[in-house]
Design a protein around this motif. Structure first.
Motif, PDB file in Angstrom:
ATOM      1  N   ARG A 171      41.475  35.905  37.681  1.00 39.75           N
ATOM      2  CA  ARG A 171      41.979  37.088  38.382  1.00 39.75           C
ATOM      3  C   ARG A 171      43.372  37.466  37.869  1.00 39.75           C
ATOM      4  O   ARG A 171      43.665  38.647  37.657  1.00 39.75           O
ATOM      5  N   SER A 172      44.236  36.473  37.678  1.00 38.28           N
ATOM      6  CA  SER A 172      45.599  36.752  37.217  1.00 38.28           C
ATOM      7  C   SER A 172      45.605  37.284  35.792  1.00 38.28           C
ATOM      8  O   SER A 172      46.467  38.092  35.425  1.00 38.28           O
ATOM      9  N   ALA A 175      44.972  40.892  35.961  1.00 31.86           N
ATOM     10  CA  ALA A 175      46.139  41.618  36.460  1.00 31.86           C
ATOM     11  C   ALA A 175      47.170  41.841  35.365  1.00 31.86           C
ATOM     12  O   ALA A 175      47.673  42.959  35.180  1.00 31.86           O
ATOM     13  N   VAL A 472      48.746  30.862  36.675  1.00 39.10           N
ATOM     14  CA  VAL A 472      48.441  31.871  37.697  1.00 39.10           C
ATOM     15  C   VAL A 472      49.732  32.502  38.192  1.00 39.10           C
ATOM     16  O   VAL A 472      49.847  33.728  38.307  1.00 39.10           O
ATOM     17  N   ASN A 475      51.506  34.578  35.299  1.00 37.97           N
ATOM     18  CA  ASN A 475      50.788  35.824  35.032  1.00 37.97           C
ATOM     19  C   ASN A 475      51.029  36.861  36.132  1.00 37.97           C
ATOM     20  O   ASN A 475      51.267  38.041  35.862  1.00 37.97           O
ATOM     21  N   THR A 476      50.962  36.402  37.368  1.00 39.47           N
ATOM     22  CA  THR A 476      51.034  37.335  38.492  1.00 39.47           C
ATOM     23  C   THR A 476      52.437  37.871  38.706  1.00 39.47           C
ATOM     24  O   THR A 476      52.633  39.073  38.950  1.00 39.47           O
ATOM     25  N   ALA A 479      53.166  40.300  35.957  1.00 38.61           N
ATOM     26  CA  ALA A 479      52.390  41.527  36.182  1.00 38.61           C
ATOM     27  C   ALA A 479      53.079  42.409  37.218  1.00 38.61           C
ATOM     28  O   ALA A 479      53.130  43.643  37.075  1.00 38.61           O
ATOM     29  N   GLU A 480      53.623  41.805  38.260  1.00 32.62           N
ATOM     30  CA  GLU A 480      54.324  42.574  39.286  1.00 32.62           C
ATOM     31  C   GLU A 480      55.545  43.282  38.703  1.00 32.62           C
ATOM     32  O   GLU A 480      55.783  44.472  38.978  1.00 32.62           O
ATOM     33  N   PHE A 555      50.376  38.295  45.778  1.00 29.62           N
ATOM     34  CA  PHE A 555      49.060  37.860  45.314  1.00 29.62           C
ATOM     35  C   PHE A 555      47.942  38.762  45.829  1.00 29.62           C
ATOM     36  O   PHE A 555      46.971  39.021  45.107  1.00 29.62           O
ATOM     37  N   PHE A 558      47.373  42.085  43.819  1.00 26.40           N
ATOM     38  CA  PHE A 558      46.634  41.985  42.555  1.00 26.40           C
ATOM     39  C   PHE A 558      45.254  41.344  42.743  1.00 26.40           C
ATOM     40  O   PHE A 558      44.533  41.155  41.762  1.00 26.40           O
ATOM     41  N   VAL A 560      44.640  38.287  43.405  1.00 28.46           N
ATOM     42  CA  VAL A 560      44.621  36.937  42.826  1.00 28.46           C
ATOM     43  C   VAL A 560      44.319  35.902  43.897  1.00 28.46           C
ATOM     44  O   VAL A 560      43.484  35.016  43.713  1.00 28.46           O
TER      45      VAL A 560
END
Length: 706
Positions: A171-172, A175, A472, A475-476, A479-480, A555, A558, A560
């Motif tokens: 998932r991450s 994103a 995770v 990445n997240t 991404a933010e 989280f 996205f 995640v």
């Protein structure tokens, strides 16, 4: 010496259902659909499942396989598997056929009741599902029953929550791909269609003799030594680091490499590490999901090969007190499908506005979510390693080096960066040695998050841990930061002006996270506190970061983790910590009560008998040394006995706490100190007691045996 010629290119991936096998065994249209899903992340076409399953089965059977297994990664940092044979229901004549359907490939149904769920599922609610991850190729593993087809899968509950390490990672990755492409499009890039996370894990480990291991109940039960005095020689001479690899270790490494290469794992670097009997294996960079699966295979393979060769591979973060522990450096970067590394500064980083924006966003992400990064490295054994002048401190900071720090200083002070420091020509002063160009900046091994040229090295991860959690989070949070930057810049009337102002603001707002000095120093810890940076000395203290409003919003935005998935993971972390310390404390009580104390009693009896014998034989003999030794030994024995009772009481009290978080902190604040209080006199007694009476191998026996 017998020659051993290995054809690595021919060997590599021979046990993998890889692209070459798929291209050969699948119809062209099916192959293209599957390849599109793997490469572009498009939805998997269920109509091709039966065809892929049949080809996979035929390939596995041709290698002698009779069983397949959905291989998954529950919330335990290890992998799980359930094996089924290819045998189908016999017909009326009792003939069996070998079948493997698309349904069996796509979905498995293991019992989910006994895996950690953090309250997501009750014990009596057993159903869970594994689902095929086509982006990580199936492979064959050989053991006593022959080859088995392993199919990498995700694992979820009956109600859809992720119960594994793989699902949130995937998932991450979605994103950060989406948000990275937005950043690239801002700079006119129309050729990149996918951005993936590239990861290269460096795995540290210890090797000891299996016979010695089997005599240590603490190692058997907990993976680390709970008692042990320092040997006469440790790592102080720095002679083991990068030293010549001993024959027995070399044979182990050779077998590990061959097995990993057959599984398509790009095992690259191997060497002796700092501590005696400590070593490292590093993988070549690959996409994060594959790197995660391969690192699990690295750990499992090392354990199997070690046992086959009469050794034991220790992956605990701190198996031996007083010498370096083991980590797992997570090298992280962002790359596009057309060859762009978003974290490559180029030769003139002060002019590389795309890189400066990416760098500013990463600093913002790490500064804003330092608590989550710390939590991602919070396996119990890491508490003994972090901050011990051998690994990064528990405070999160970012090392950038002289070149980038200078560019940031220019931007923040004058608003413009007009130059970048460059590497210099290294002249050795020896004519026969070639001159070479140095890097533009040095390395910093004391930094938990260090820029190393075109990637960041997250050095806090524990050696036993899955790399999924740290990636995770990375990445997240990045991404933010990318999303927030793109939201502003996409609407800007004057893009260049808005970009310039944003980059400057990012650096001004988040410079506090940059530290290029000695992370081991007490001065840095004081400076970090002054800057307001969090310092969770015990990993369990950082678990609360998972359930803050900030983390939940991050989280969930996205997709995640959901709120309930975050709550469950916090609950699991508390449970794991409490159970880990409880096992260690119980093991200490058993070892102290049943092995060490009886051995010391025998020793004091031997001393007393000696004193009495000397007195009888020669009343005027000086027996003061024996008397002092007996008194000192008896004093430590008494101290140990009292500490044992305290540890027993504290462990019983902590185990009776019903709330998971309160129980974890009871173990941290009461049981852990009581364990140390029991260990201290025991380690002193080891240095006094006759070796033939001491019940298990010493550090010196174990660390210098292999």
């Amino acid at each position: 010496m017998k020659e051993n010629n290995i054809n690595v290119p021919a060997l590599f991936g021979e046990n993998v259902f890889n692209d070459d096998v798929m291209k050969e065994s699948l119809p062209k249209a099916v192959y293209k659909k599957l390849r599109r899903t793997i490469d572009e992340g498009t939805d998997l076409d269920p109509s091709i499942a039966d065809i892929v399953a049949e080809a996979m089965k035929n390939w596995a059977i041709s290698h002698g396989a009779t069983h397949y297994s959905h291989w998954f990664q529950p919330l335990t940092d290890v992998t799980a598997e359930k094996h089924d044979s290819f045998i189908s229901v016999p017909d009326e004549k009792r003939h069996v056929i070998m079948e493997f359907s698309g349904k069996e490939l796509i979905r498995g149904e293991p019992d989910a009741s006994s895996f950690p769920s953090g309250g997501l599922r009750s014990t009596f609610e057993a159903r869970g599902y594994t689902t095929w991850d086509c982006t990580s190729p199936a492979f064959l593993r050989y053991d006593a029953q022959g080859p088995t087809l392993y199919i990498p899968t995700a694992f979820c509950s009956y109600t859809g929550e992720a119960l594994d390490k793989k699902t949130p990672l995937l998932r991450s990755l979605q994103a950060i791909n989406t948000q990275s492409l937005r950043i690239l499009r801002l700079f006119g890039n129309t050729t990149s269609h996918r951005v993936y996370v590239s990861v290269g894990p460096e795995q540290e480990y210890f090797l000891i003799d299996k016979k010695q291991y089997l005599k240590r109940k603490d190692l058997i039960y907990t993976g680390r030594t709970l008692f042990g005095a320092n040997p006469a020689k440790g790592q102080e001479m720095d002679d083991h680091y990068f030293g010549a690899i001993r024959p027995r270790v070399g044979a182990f490494m050779k077998e590990v490499n061959e097995r990993l290469w057959k599984l398509g794992v790009p095992a690259k670097t191997q060497h002796n590490e700092v501590a005696p009997s400590q070593h490292e294996l590093a993988q070549i960079y690959e996409e994060a999901n594959l790197a995660q699966d391969h690192n699990q295979l690295v750990m499992e393979t090392m354990k199997r090969v070690a046992e086959d060769q009469g050794l034991m591979c220790l992956l605990a973060e701190k198996p031996f007190a007083g010498i370096n522990g083991s980590g797992k450096h997570n090298n992280w970067s962002l790359c596009s499908d057309d060859g762009i590394n978003l974290i490559d500064p180029g030769k003139t980083p002060h002019e590389n506005m795309q890189f400066l924006l990416v760098l500013g966003c990463i600093l913002k992400a790490v500064d804003r979510h330092a608590d989550l990064l710390r939590q991602s490295a919070a396996v119990p054994g890491n508490d003994w390693r972090l901050g011990a002048a051998e690994a990064p401190p528990a405070v999160i900071s970012v090392f950038l080096g002289e070149q980038l720090e200078d560019v940031i200083d220019q931007l923040c002070s004058t608003g413009e960066a007009t130059g970048s420091k460059q590497g210099r020509i290294m002249k050795t002063g020896v004519n026969t040695l070639a001159d070479f160009t140095t890097d533009a900046t040095d390395r910093n091994r004391t930094s938990p998050f260090a820029f190393t040229g075109n990637k960041f090295e997250f050095r806090m991860v524990g050696s036993s841990a899955s790399i999924s959690g740290p990636n995770v989070v990375l990445n997240t949070i990045v991404a933010e930061a990318f999303r927030e930057a793109a939201d502003v810049l996409e609407k800007a009337d004057d893009f260049q002006l808005a970009l310039h102002d944003m980059i400057k603001k990012l650096f001004l707002d988040h410079r506090r996270i940059i530290f290029n000095g000695n992370g081991y120093s007490e001065e840095w810890l004081k400076e970090a506190e002054r800057r307001g940076l969090p310092n969770y000395k015990a990993g369990i203290e950082s678990v609360q970061a998972l359930t803050t409003d900030k983390a939940i919003q991050l989280f969930e935005s996205f997709g995640v983790y959901s709120k309930v998935e975050l709550m469950s993971r916090a609950e699991i972390e508390y449970e794991i910590y409490a159970k880990t310390v409880n096992i260690e404390a119980t093991a200490m009580l058993n070892i102290a009560g049943k092995e060490i104390i009886p051995a010391v009693v025998k020793y004091t009896t031997r001393l007393a008998d000696s004193i009495n014998s000397v007195r009888m034989a020669c009343p005027e003999a000086d027996i003061s040394a024996q008397l002092e030794l007996l008194k000192e030994t008896s004093g430590h024995l008494s101290e140990m006995r009292k500490a044992l009772h305290v540890l027993r009481d504290e462990t019983a009290a902590a185990s009776g706490v019903t709330d998971a978080k309160e129980r974890a902190f009871a173990y941290l604040r009461k049981v852990v100190p009581a364990m140390q209080a029991l260990r201290t006199p025991a380690d002193k007694l080891e240095m006094m007691c006759d070796k033939d009476l001491w019940p298990f191998p010493s550090y010196g026996d174990m660390l210098f045996e292999v």
